[in-house]
Motif scaffolding. Structure first.
Motif, short mmCIF file in Angstrom:
data_model
loop_
_atom_site.label_atom_id
_atom_site.label_comp_id
_atom_site.label_asym_id
_atom_site.label_seq_id
_atom_site.Cartn_x
_atom_site.Cartn_y
_atom_site.Cartn_z
N ILE A 16 0.86 -1.18 0.00
CA ILE A 16 0.00 0.00 0.00
C ILE A 16 0.90 1.23 0.00
O ILE A 16 1.88 1.30 0.75
N ALA A 17 0.57 2.19 -0.85
CA ALA A 17 1.44 3.36 -1.01
C ALA A 17 0.61 4.63 -1.12
O ALA A 17 -0.59 4.59 -1.42
N THR A 18 1.28 5.74 -0.89
CA THR A 18 0.66 7.05 -1.10
C THR A 18 1.67 7.94 -1.83
O THR A 18 2.88 7.83 -1.61
N TYR A 19 1.14 8.83 -2.70
CA TYR A 19 2.04 9.60 -3.55
C TYR A 19 1.34 10.88 -3.99
O TYR A 19 0.31 10.84 -4.65
N ASN A 20 1.93 12.01 -3.61
CA ASN A 20 1.46 13.30 -4.12
C ASN A 20 2.18 13.55 -5.44
O ASN A 20 3.35 13.93 -5.48
N THR A 21 1.46 13.34 -6.53
CA THR A 21 2.05 13.38 -7.87
C THR A 21 2.30 14.79 -8.39
O THR A 21 3.07 14.97 -9.33
N GLU A 22 1.62 15.78 -7.82
CA GLU A 22 1.66 17.16 -8.32
C GLU A 22 1.28 17.23 -9.81
O GLU A 22 1.79 18.06 -10.56
N LEU A 23 0.35 16.38 -10.22
CA LEU A 23 -0.12 16.38 -11.61
C LEU A 23 -1.28 17.35 -11.80
O LEU A 23 -2.25 17.05 -12.50
N HIS A 24 -1.19 18.52 -11.17
CA HIS A 24 -2.23 19.54 -11.32
C HIS A 24 -1.80 20.52 -12.40
O HIS A 24 -0.63 20.86 -12.53
N ARG A 25 -2.77 20.93 -13.17
CA ARG A 25 -2.53 21.87 -14.26
C ARG A 25 -3.28 23.17 -13.98
O ARG A 25 -4.07 23.25 -13.04
N ASP A 26 -3.06 24.20 -14.78
CA ASP A 26 -3.62 25.53 -14.52
C ASP A 26 -5.04 25.72 -15.05
O ASP A 26 -5.64 26.77 -14.82
N GLY A 27 -5.56 24.74 -15.75
CA GLY A 27 -6.91 24.88 -16.28
C GLY A 27 -7.57 23.53 -16.47
O GLY A 27 -6.89 22.49 -16.58
N PRO A 28 -8.91 23.47 -16.51
CA PRO A 28 -9.60 22.20 -16.69
C PRO A 28 -9.30 21.58 -18.04
O PRO A 28 -9.20 22.27 -19.06
N GLY A 29 -9.12 20.28 -18.06
CA GLY A 29 -8.87 19.55 -19.29
C GLY A 29 -7.42 19.49 -19.72
O GLY A 29 -7.06 18.72 -20.63
N LEU A 30 -6.55 20.29 -19.10
CA LEU A 30 -5.15 20.33 -19.54
C LEU A 30 -4.38 19.07 -19.16
O LEU A 30 -3.50 18.63 -19.90
N PHE A 31 -4.72 18.49 -18.01
CA PHE A 31 -4.06 17.23 -17.64
C PHE A 31 -4.43 16.13 -18.64
O PHE A 31 -3.57 15.38 -19.10
N LEU A 32 -5.71 16.05 -19.00
CA LEU A 32 -6.14 15.07 -19.99
C LEU A 32 -5.44 15.31 -21.33
O LEU A 32 -4.98 14.36 -21.99
N ARG A 33 -5.33 16.57 -21.73
CA ARG A 33 -4.64 16.90 -22.98
C ARG A 33 -3.20 16.42 -22.95
O ARG A 33 -2.72 15.76 -23.89
#
Length: 340
Positions: A16-33
């Motif tokens: 079992i693990a935990t991880y703050n990936t910091e995969l946040h982007r500045d606008g909606p949909g940008l991570f998916l893009r």
């Protein structure tokens, strides 16, 4: 640091693990893009870290939420996980109120949790084991004022920033979930969260007090005063944004959890000891902010922080992925319930 692979080779041992990936982007949909393009260095590095860790159940923080679930579905597939779960977080959720006392409306700090858009920097779970999504206990909408012994901020004896804002303020910056996971030896409850940083406020210490109460919420749950306590084995895994000794914050919040007799107090180690984040030196510096706390129903086989030495060939990948480091524990359900 070397990690053992194939954690599920023995049916009764679970990583079992935990991880703050910091995969946040500045606008909606940008991570998916960025994910769909397949060329983002950070995303690829995060995926490499996840694959190296080889966890069976992984709690993620700092990953943008999208309503359709398309981004998480793609990410889980790329990471090699058949099961995934996420709920809409409090980050970026509009309130229509001045929540930070700056006299303006509509800023990222006026949301239920800091966010430039609804869902920025949310949470998710990836799992090789089935997730019982129909029986999840979501505590994310609990109001801060309703929490026992809440440390509500005040200025000159008056609620900060206002009585109206406090009456609407949820406790969870991102979320508090209790998620049942099925294992070959029976279910356990994954209790996961991502607390507010105890900084970026004023003398009222709004964020410091909120952080303390977000961490403290798990003990209220175990005490039976908030929500429903897990009936058996559980694991608390997430980013508390709080070191027991160093940095900002009300350290008693995490030190009390570390000393709770219902939990096994792990000290996972990486190249820099128990620290789990590489923040700017000298302030705030490297701190321990991410944790895996098994209940005493488990036997701990091993644990660690995926923080390799600087001369390790994988160190650059880890640094590219996130300032945070993945924390893991190999656990076996203990019929005697005696812990380590």
């Amino acid at each position: 640091m070397a990690l053992a692979t194939g954690a599920m080779a023995q049916a009764d041992t679970i990583r079992i693990a935990t991880y703050n990936t910091e995969l946040h982007r500045d606008g909606p949909g940008l991570f998916l893009r960025d994910l769909a393009r397949g060329e983002d260095d950070q995303i690829n590095a995060v995926l490499a870290v996840i694959k190296r860790a080889d966890a069976d159940v992984l709690a993620l923080q700092g990953i943008d939420y999208d309503l359709t679930g398309e981004a998480l579905t793609r990410f889980a597939k790329a990471a090699g996980y058949p099961h995934h779960f996420a709920l809409r977080p409090n980050t970026g959720l509009p309130t229509g109120l001045d929540m930070d006392g700056d006299g303006r409306l509509g800023g990222p700090r006026d949301a239920q949790g800091y966010g430039r858009f609804s869902g920025q920097g949310g949470m998710a779970i990836l799992s090789r084991l089935p997730i019982d999504a129909g029986n999840v206990q979501d505590l994310s909408d609990l109001l801060w004022v309703d929490i026992p012994e809440a440390l509500l901020p005040e200025v000159l004896g008056a609620p900060f920033p206002s009585a109206e804002a406090q009456a609407a303020q949820r406790l969870s910056t991102t979320g508090h979930w209790i998620v049942p996971i099925d294992t070959p030896d029976g279910p356990f409850q994954l209790m996961t969260f991502h607390a507010s940083p105890p900084v970026f406020d004023g003398p009222e210490d709004r964020n410091g007090k909120r952080n303390h109460d977000e961490v403290r919420l798990w003990q209220h749950v175990l005490d039976g005063t908030v929500g429903t306590a897990p009936p058996g084995a559980f694991v608390i895994a997430g980013d508390a944004n709080l070191d027991p000794e160093d940095g900002s914050g009300l350290h008693s919040g995490i030190s009390n959890l570390l000393s709770d007799q219902r939990l096994i107090n792990l000290s996972p180690l990486g190249h820099f000891g128990t620290d789990t984040v590489d923040w700017t030196d000298p302030v705030p510096g490297d701190l321990r902010v991410s944790y895996v706390f098994p209940s005493i129903h488990w036997r701990v086989e091993d644990s660690g922080v995926l923080w390799p030495a600087p001369d390790d060939p994988f160190a650059d990948t880890v640094a590219t992925a996130s300032r945070h480091r993945l924390v893991w524990a190999d656990l076996t359900l203990d019929p005697a319930g005696g812990g380590e």
